[in-house]
Design a protein around this motif. Structure first.
Motif, PDB file in Angstrom:
ATOM      1  N   LEU A   1       0.869  -1.093   0.077  1.00 18.59           N
ATOM      2  CA  LEU A   1      -0.053   0.026  -0.005  1.00 18.59           C
ATOM      3  C   LEU A   1       1.042   1.371   0.143  1.00 18.59           C
ATOM      4  N   ALA A   2       2.171   1.092   0.409  1.00 16.97           N
ATOM      5  CA  ALA A   2       3.216   2.168   0.333  1.00 16.97           C
ATOM      6  C   ALA A   2       4.437   1.520   0.288  1.00 16.97           C
ATOM      7  N   ARG A   3       5.269   2.245  -0.223  1.00 15.07           N
ATOM      8  CA  ARG A   3       6.516   1.935  -0.322  1.00 15.07           C
ATOM      9  C   ARG A   3       7.565   3.013   0.302  1.00 15.07           C
ATOM     10  N   ALA A   4       8.809   2.573   1.136  1.00 18.52           N
ATOM     11  CA  ALA A   4       9.558   3.248   1.643  1.00 18.52           C
ATOM     12  C   ALA A   4      10.680   3.474   0.612  1.00 18.52           C
ATOM     13  N   ASP A   5      10.988   4.771   0.096  1.00 21.26           N
ATOM     14  CA  ASP A   5      11.927   4.848  -0.890  1.00 21.26           C
ATOM     15  C   ASP A   5      13.416   4.163  -0.493  1.00 21.26           C
ATOM     16  N   ILE A   6      13.802   4.403   0.546  1.00 19.81           N
ATOM     17  CA  ILE A   6      15.042   3.767   1.003  1.00 19.81           C
ATOM     18  C   ILE A   6      14.860   3.432   2.513  1.00 19.81           C
TER      19      ILE A   6
END
Length: 187
Positions: A37-42
């Motif tokens: 549902l979301a992605r942490a860039d790093i």
């Protein structure tokens, strides 16, 4: 105008340098949160899970509120890394426990400056944290804690629920971090 890939490359280089002497630190691009549902860039995984959201000058902040909700479920710490254009607006949107970094272009180089150090998030949600684990990883932990009986063929969501009822949050955090660091194939 700063672009995402420029900020990402500099941030990843900085994080790699900071954690170079820590063999148990894993740096991951695009860590999926809450089943994508979301992605942490790093994300940096060591004794904590720290996530970085990049908002370049070319980006908008339209999705930031939603991203904050999901980051808050699994991250021990979080920071936003923004181009000059978004500094003020981002600081107004993010929780007080988030860190703030600004990215500036100086000649051919990108410079990152920490404006606000992040603090610990005390509202990590066990089920969301368990969702970072794959089904096989979750089952292995259930076996380790003698809670796997009768659940192997169940959907992974049932395994995650059982895991969160079997071990306390601090132990779950340790196990999830250790499992992510040991993972060799991320796709």
């Amino acid at each position: 105008m700063l672009r995402d890939h420029e900020i990402r490359a500099e941030l990843k280089a900085r994080l790699s340098s900071i954690h170079a002497s820590e063999p148990d630190t894993l740096i991951v691009d695009e860590l999926g949160i809450c089943q994508g549902l979301a992605r942490a860039d790093i994300a940096v995984v060591n004794g904590e899970i720290s996530a970085f959201e990049i908002k370049s000058d070319a980006d908008t902040l339209a999705r930031l509120q939603t991203q904050i909700q999901y980051y808050s479920k699994i991250c021990d710490r979080a920071s936003i890394v923004v181009g000059h254009r978004h500094v003020d607006a981002a600081k107004m949107l993010i929780p007080s426990w988030w860190g703030v970094w600004i990215a500036k272009k100086q000649g051919d180089n990108i410079r990152l400056k920490q404006l606000r150090k992040g603090r610990i998030n005390n509202q990590v949600e066990p089920y969301a944290l368990a969702q970072l684990l794959w089904k096989e990883e979750t089952f292995s932990l259930l076996e380790k804690y003698h809670a796997a009986k009768g659940i192997k063929s169940k959907p992974k969501k049932d395994l995650w629920v059982r895991l969160t009822k079997t071990i306390d949050l601090d132990t779950l955090k340790e196990e999830v971090r250790a499992t992510l660091r040991a993972r060799t194939d991320w796709r």
